[in-house]
Enzyme design. Structure first.
Site, PDB file in Angstrom:
ATOM      1  N   LEU A 102      44.999  99.295  18.763  1.00  0.00           N
ATOM      2  CA  LEU A 102      45.878 100.447  19.018  1.00  0.00           C
ATOM      3  C   LEU A 102      47.318  99.995  19.277  1.00  0.00           C
ATOM      4  O   LEU A 102      48.241 100.778  19.104  1.00  0.00           O
ATOM      5  CB  LEU A 102      45.359 101.253  20.212  1.00  0.00           C
ATOM      6  CG  LEU A 102      44.011 101.957  20.007  1.00  0.00           C
ATOM      7  CD1 LEU A 102      43.524 102.555  21.320  1.00  0.00           C
ATOM      8  CD2 LEU A 102      44.109 103.034  18.934  1.00  0.00           C
ATOM      9  N   GLU A 156      38.829  93.208  23.938  1.00  0.00           N
ATOM     10  CA  GLU A 156      39.448  93.710  25.179  1.00  0.00           C
ATOM     11  C   GLU A 156      39.660  92.585  26.190  1.00  0.00           C
ATOM     12  O   GLU A 156      40.691  92.538  26.863  1.00  0.00           O
ATOM     13  CB  GLU A 156      38.605  94.823  25.807  1.00  0.00           C
ATOM     14  CG  GLU A 156      38.361  96.047  24.941  1.00  0.00           C
ATOM     15  CD  GLU A 156      39.582  96.570  24.214  1.00  0.00           C
ATOM     16  OE1 GLU A 156      40.708  96.426  24.719  1.00  0.00           O
ATOM     17  OE2 GLU A 156      39.420  97.107  23.113  1.00  0.00           O
ATOM     18  N   HIS A 187      42.683  90.710  25.399  1.00  0.00           N
ATOM     19  CA  HIS A 187      43.910  91.394  25.839  1.00  0.00           C
ATOM     20  C   HIS A 187      44.291  90.986  27.267  1.00  0.00           C
ATOM     21  O   HIS A 187      45.469  90.861  27.592  1.00  0.00           O
ATOM     22  CB  HIS A 187      43.716  92.914  25.819  1.00  0.00           C
ATOM     23  CG  HIS A 187      44.089  93.583  24.529  1.00  0.00           C
ATOM     24  ND1 HIS A 187      45.355  93.500  23.992  1.00  0.00           N
ATOM     25  CD2 HIS A 187      43.379  94.385  23.687  1.00  0.00           C
ATOM     26  CE1 HIS A 187      45.395  94.209  22.856  1.00  0.00           C
ATOM     27  NE2 HIS A 187      44.210  94.748  22.646  1.00  0.00           N
TER      28      HIS A 187
HETATM   29 ZN   LIG Z   1      43.661  95.846  20.985  1.00  0.00          ZN
END
Ligand SMILES: [Zn+2]
Length: 159
Positions: free
Chosen positions: A91, A133, A136
């Site tokens: 995203l 994730e 991240h």
């Molecule tokens: Zn991502």
């Protein structure tokens, strides 16, 4: 509950190491709520706190399977097995897709919103999402790992 603006690459906040949560309080509950709202609004399958500019080790995921919404505080990958190779999107990196090699099955432990330790096991897309994730939280983007990049959204789910 609020939909937050998703930070986009190359914002340096995406390259920071996130700090563990030391106290689960109403601020963390609000963060979890905002992250889920933001993820669903963007039609993503996962979101990490730095993607809304918060440098804490918190992730949410929903790949559309029986797990439903998964909220994890201080997630730690404890087992990885096998290999899958396929497209991945983010995203924070709109309009791009890349082929990434990931484990096929992953076990991750962390805390739920009540502070209880939970272990989640994921295969296929969920395994990919967990690893994406957690990366991240360490300032790693999938583009660092991709063996091939191409234009266009990944309809299997961005996170
Ligand atoms: Zn991502």
């Amino acid at each position: 509950m609020a939909i937050k603006i998703i930070v986009k690459d190359p914002d340096p906040v995406l390259r920071e190491m996130c700090k563990p949560v030391t106290k689960i309080n109403s601020n963390i509950h609000k963060l979890l709520n905002d992250m889920a709202d933001t993820m669903y609004d963007a039609e993503g399958v996962g979101l990490a706190a730095p993607q809304i500019g918060i440098l804490k080790r918190v992730i949410v995921m929903d790949v559309g399977d029986d797990h439903g919404l998964i909220e994890l505080i201080n997630p730690e990958v404890i087992e990885k097995e096998g290999e899958q190779f396929g497209p991945e999107g983010c995203l924070s990196i709109p309009g791009k897709t890349g082929d990434v090699r990931r484990a096929q099955r992953v076990k991750v432990k962390g805390l739920d919103r009540d502070g209880n330790e939970i272990v989640i096991e994921g295969t296929d897309l969920l395994a990919r999402c967990i690893l994406h994730e957690v990366d991240h939280l360490n300032g790693v983007l999938y583009t660092d790992l991709a063996e091939k990049m191409y234009r266009g959204e990944q309809h299997g789910g961005e996170s």
